[in-house]
Design a protein around this motif. Structure first.
Motif, mmCIF file in Angstrom:
data_model
loop_
_atom_site.group_PDB
_atom_site.id
_atom_site.type_symbol
_atom_site.label_atom_id
_atom_site.label_comp_id
_atom_site.label_asym_id
_atom_site.label_seq_id
_atom_site.Cartn_x
_atom_site.Cartn_y
_atom_site.Cartn_z
ATOM 1 N N PHE A 350 -14.445 -29.874 13.685
ATOM 2 C CA PHE A 350 -14.061 -31.268 13.866
ATOM 3 C C PHE A 350 -12.600 -31.439 13.434
ATOM 4 C CE2 PHE A 350 -18.728 -32.295 12.997
ATOM 5 C CZ PHE A 350 -18.987 -32.731 14.288
ATOM 6 N N GLU A 351 -12.073 -32.604 13.713
ATOM 7 C CA GLU A 351 -10.747 -32.961 13.198
ATOM 8 C C GLU A 351 -10.844 -33.543 11.798
ATOM 9 O OE1 GLU A 351 -9.259 -35.648 16.115
ATOM 10 O OE2 GLU A 351 -8.841 -34.067 17.595
ATOM 11 N N VAL A 352 -12.058 -33.852 11.376
ATOM 12 C CA VAL A 352 -12.310 -34.437 10.052
ATOM 13 C C VAL A 352 -13.312 -33.553 9.317
ATOM 14 C CG1 VAL A 352 -11.753 -36.800 10.731
ATOM 15 C CG2 VAL A 352 -14.088 -35.937 11.058
ATOM 16 N N PRO A 353 -13.371 -33.590 7.986
ATOM 17 C CA PRO A 353 -14.257 -32.689 7.215
ATOM 18 C C PRO A 353 -15.708 -33.169 7.197
ATOM 19 C CG PRO A 353 -13.003 -34.061 5.718
ATOM 20 C CD PRO A 353 -12.483 -34.381 7.093
ATOM 21 N N GLU A 354 -16.357 -33.086 8.370
ATOM 22 C CA GLU A 354 -17.715 -33.625 8.491
ATOM 23 C C GLU A 354 -18.718 -32.619 9.058
ATOM 24 O OE1 GLU A 354 -18.872 -36.261 7.274
ATOM 25 O OE2 GLU A 354 -17.023 -37.325 6.709
ATOM 26 N N MET A 355 -18.408 -31.337 8.992
ATOM 27 C CA MET A 355 -19.344 -30.303 9.434
ATOM 28 C C MET A 355 -20.188 -29.851 8.240
ATOM 29 S SD MET A 355 -20.026 -28.305 12.218
ATOM 30 C CE MET A 355 -18.487 -27.992 13.101
ATOM 31 N N LEU A 356 -21.498 -30.057 8.340
ATOM 32 C CA LEU A 356 -22.397 -29.617 7.277
ATOM 33 C C LEU A 356 -22.724 -28.133 7.431
ATOM 34 C CD1 LEU A 356 -24.965 -32.570 7.141
ATOM 35 C CD2 LEU A 356 -23.119 -32.094 5.517
ATOM 36 N N TYR A 357 -22.784 -27.431 6.291
ATOM 37 C CA TYR A 357 -23.208 -26.036 6.281
ATOM 38 C C TYR A 357 -23.849 -25.730 4.942
ATOM 39 C CZ TYR A 357 -18.285 -25.724 4.626
ATOM 40 O OH TYR A 357 -17.095 -25.922 3.990
ATOM 41 N N HIS A 358 -24.207 -24.462 4.727
ATOM 42 C CA HIS A 358 -24.980 -24.109 3.536
ATOM 43 C C HIS A 358 -24.316 -22.963 2.783
ATOM 44 C CE1 HIS A 358 -28.481 -22.409 1.253
ATOM 45 N NE2 HIS A 358 -28.676 -23.689 1.040
ATOM 46 N N TYR A 359 -24.215 -23.130 1.476
ATOM 47 C CA TYR A 359 -23.695 -22.080 0.598
ATOM 48 C C TYR A 359 -24.847 -21.478 -0.198
ATOM 49 C CZ TYR A 359 -21.741 -19.924 -3.574
ATOM 50 O OH TYR A 359 -21.457 -19.048 -4.591
ATOM 51 N N SER A 360 -24.930 -20.145 -0.190
ATOM 52 C CA SER A 360 -25.963 -19.465 -0.959
ATOM 53 C C SER A 360 -25.481 -18.057 -1.278
ATOM 54 C CB SER A 360 -27.273 -19.390 -0.178
ATOM 55 O OG SER A 360 -28.192 -18.526 -0.818
ATOM 56 N N THR A 361 -25.671 -17.640 -2.505
ATOM 57 C CA THR A 361 -25.293 -16.274 -2.888
ATOM 58 C C THR A 361 -26.244 -15.239 -2.304
ATOM 59 O OG1 THR A 361 -26.579 -16.510 -4.938
ATOM 60 C CG2 THR A 361 -24.211 -17.027 -5.037
ATOM 61 N N GLU A 362 -27.373 -15.675 -1.755
ATOM 62 C CA GLU A 362 -28.326 -14.741 -1.155
ATOM 63 C C GLU A 362 -27.848 -14.247 0.207
ATOM 64 O OE1 GLU A 362 -32.146 -16.505 -0.983
ATOM 65 O OE2 GLU A 362 -32.283 -16.878 -3.150
ATOM 66 N N HIS A 363 -26.982 -15.020 0.844
ATOM 67 C CA HIS A 363 -26.495 -14.654 2.179
ATOM 68 C C HIS A 363 -24.973 -14.687 2.149
ATOM 69 C CE1 HIS A 363 -30.489 -14.782 4.008
ATOM 70 N NE2 HIS A 363 -30.707 -15.862 3.285
ATOM 71 N N VAL A 364 -24.394 -13.557 1.781
ATOM 72 C CA VAL A 364 -22.944 -13.502 1.659
ATOM 73 C C VAL A 364 -22.321 -13.311 3.035
ATOM 74 C CG1 VAL A 364 -23.055 -12.592 -0.679
ATOM 75 C CG2 VAL A 364 -22.940 -11.009 1.244
ATOM 76 N N THR A 365 -21.043 -13.587 3.125
ATOM 77 C CA THR A 365 -20.316 -13.456 4.375
ATOM 78 C C THR A 365 -20.504 -12.065 4.978
ATOM 79 O OG1 THR A 365 -18.644 -15.049 3.681
ATOM 80 C CG2 THR A 365 -18.017 -13.485 5.402
ATOM 81 N N GLY A 366 -20.853 -12.050 6.269
ATOM 82 C CA GLY A 366 -21.012 -10.798 6.990
ATOM 83 C C GLY A 366 -22.409 -10.252 7.054
ATOM 84 N N THR A 367 -23.359 -10.867 6.338
ATOM 85 C CA THR A 367 -24.753 -10.422 6.408
ATOM 86 C C THR A 367 -25.487 -11.201 7.496
ATOM 87 O OG1 THR A 367 -25.402 -12.007 4.692
ATOM 88 C CG2 THR A 367 -24.824 -9.782 3.986
ATOM 89 N N VAL A 368 -26.548 -10.604 8.011
ATOM 90 C CA VAL A 368 -27.321 -11.243 9.070
ATOM 91 C C VAL A 368 -28.173 -12.357 8.465
ATOM 92 C CG1 VAL A 368 -29.103 -10.930 10.817
ATOM 93 C CG2 VAL A 368 -27.376 -9.145 10.462
ATOM 94 N N PHE A 369 -27.986 -13.565 8.974
ATOM 95 C CA PHE A 369 -28.758 -14.701 8.478
ATOM 96 C C PHE A 369 -29.966 -14.970 9.364
ATOM 97 C CE2 PHE A 369 -29.979 -19.122 8.027
ATOM 98 C CZ PHE A 369 -29.946 -19.307 6.656
ATOM 99 N N SER A 370 -29.784 -14.875 10.681
ATOM 100 C CA SER A 370 -30.856 -15.196 11.622
ATOM 101 C C SER A 370 -30.747 -14.259 12.817
ATOM 102 C CB SER A 370 -30.740 -16.656 12.075
ATOM 103 O OG SER A 370 -31.833 -17.020 12.881
ATOM 104 N N GLU A 371 -31.910 -13.825 13.327
ATOM 105 C CA GLU A 371 -31.879 -12.951 14.488
ATOM 106 C C GLU A 371 -33.158 -13.082 15.294
ATOM 107 O OE1 GLU A 371 -32.063 -8.645 13.881
ATOM 108 O OE2 GLU A 371 -32.594 -9.026 11.780
ATOM 109 N N ASP A 372 -33.062 -12.697 16.563
ATOM 110 C CA ASP A 372 -34.232 -12.574 17.419
ATOM 111 C C ASP A 372 -34.075 -11.298 18.223
ATOM 112 O OD1 ASP A 372 -32.393 -13.189 19.408
ATOM 113 O OD2 ASP A 372 -33.170 -15.193 19.791
ATOM 114 N N SER A 373 -34.786 -11.159 19.320
ATOM 115 C CA SER A 373 -34.737 -9.908 20.078
ATOM 116 C C SER A 373 -33.438 -9.739 20.847
ATOM 117 C CB SER A 373 -35.915 -9.842 21.051
ATOM 118 O OG SER A 373 -35.882 -10.929 21.949
#
Length: 405
Positions: A350-373
């Protein structure tokens, strides 16, 4: 179409004062197919079955999935009380109102892939009786994979409407479900079939000299005297011809605890796909411009260099507010292809700081968070401004919508 055969149990009637006798019992086996036309997928489906006659027992199901060549784990639940799914019931997300009829770890079945029925064998759970006139809800779900194919039928069959029926039962349109009683998607028609028996008492059935070698294409005038083996290797009737899935969807999460202008993240393709649109998460309920960028390979080392990115489109998104997916889709948004075995990075902002996301030490940058076939979505970074400050370990909220090429 529907096929049936009969199990006829007869016995000798012993005469004598005070003796008690039982009438013959006939159990006819049926299958009612919904459809194998799929254009959405997630972990599971909730739907309802209504009995139109006495003696109905649901014994098994066939489902539809893209997965093939391996076993998958499925769980089946029945609602503790009678009642159908109209889309706004509190039991949709409340596991305490359901009883799992399969083992708690799930039942393992052979996944047969797109266009073929994946069968839950008879005997995987105790048959579920449904009295005449009663509606019974079922929930079939993958244990931990969003791999259940179904069909979005919003305009024609709203949640709770009858989708298909025969002389004995009706199957109603239900909801798509995220993993483990997760998010609901209304008007999603279960792909596959319901296998059931109808047991009648008190009718003496005439037998033929020899049973037929296999079930007939349509019911005979009278049942055969001996059953074929149960379960069969495949459903009794041939499924309708499938159509290529129009849309697949891989969701991350809608759990949010941080926000800024945007997200960068990588997507790895197990199959060649076209990313057609996105779903994001925001507190806003206005129409707001959002820009979508992409590049071949990872975003790493290029998170502040706009010259290394291609602008796919800037479109107006109708923001739906907290807890609801905001769809990022437009004719201006050209599908982005990712070839099998390759990675592409995406940057939604966005042009404004309104994108929601999630911070967690269990899923660090570069790890697979979600997958399917088909895809893997990796945890990326939050972004301030346009190619501004970078915040590691920030998981994009929402989903990717894609075609398998």
């Amino acid at each position: 179409s529907e096929q049936k055969f009969s199990l006829v149990v007869t016995g000798c009637f012993q005469s004598g004062d005070g003796d008690e006798t039982s009438p013959p019992v006939s159990s006819e086996v049926y299958e009612l197919v919904t459809t194998y036309s799929a254009n959405r997928k997630q972990a599971g489906n909730m739907f309802a079955v209504k009995a139109k006659t006495e003696g109905v027992e649901v014994t098994s199901f066939a489902i539809h999935t893209q997965v093939s060549g391996r076993k998958v784990k499925l769980q089946i639940y029945t609602l503790n009380s009678s009642g159908g799914t109209n889309g706004n019931e509190d039991f949709l997300n409340d596991s305490t109102q359901w009883t799992m009829v399969t083992p708690s770890a799930g039942v393992e079945v052979d996944a047969m892939g797109f266009g073929s029925p994946t069968i839950i064998p008879v005997g995987s759970f105790v048959p579920v009786p449904i009295a005449k006139g009663v509606v019974q809800s079922f929930y079939i779900t993958f244990v931990d994979e969003p791999e259940m194919l179904y069909k979005a039928v919003d305009n024609d069959f709203p949640t709770g409407s009858t989708y298909v029926e025969d002389d004995n039962i009706e199957i109603t349109t239900g909801v798509g479900k995220g993993t483990n009683f997760g998010r609901n998607w209304q008007s999603r028609q279960m792909n596959g079939s319901v296998l059931y028996t109808v047991t009648t008492r008190g009718t003496t059935l005439k037998t033929t000299a020899k049973p037929s070698q296999s079930p007939t294409r349509s019911p005979t005038d009278r049942p055969t005297p001996s059953p074929t083996n149960i379960p069969t290797g495949r459903p009794i009737s041939t499924p309708s011809v499938p159509t290529l899935p129009l849309f697949m969807e891989l969701e991350t999460t809608y759990s949010a605890n941080r926000k800024q202008a945007g997200n960068m993240f990588d997507v790895f393709a197990k199959k060649t796909v076209d990313i057609s649109s996105f779903k994001i998460h925001t507190l806003l309920t206005d129409t707001l411009p959002i820009s979508i960028y992409t590049r071949d390979g990872s975003w790493e080392n290029y998170d502040k260099d706009p010259s290394q990115w291609q602008l796919v489109a800037t479109i107006n998104a109708e923001c739906k507010g907290y807890g609801e997916p905001t769809i990022v889709s437009s004719p201006l948004l050209t599908p982005t292809r990712i070839t099998k075995g390759s990675t592409k990075a995406f940057y939604l902002t966005f042009e404004v700081p309104e994108m929601l996301y999630h911070y967690s030490t269990e899923h660090v940058t570069g790890t697979v968070f979600s997958e399917d076939s088909s895809l893997q979505i990796l945890t990326g970074v939050g972004k301030a401004g346009l190619f501004g400050a970078t915040y590691p370990t920030r998981q994009m909220n929402g989903a990717l919508v894609y075609y398998v090429v």
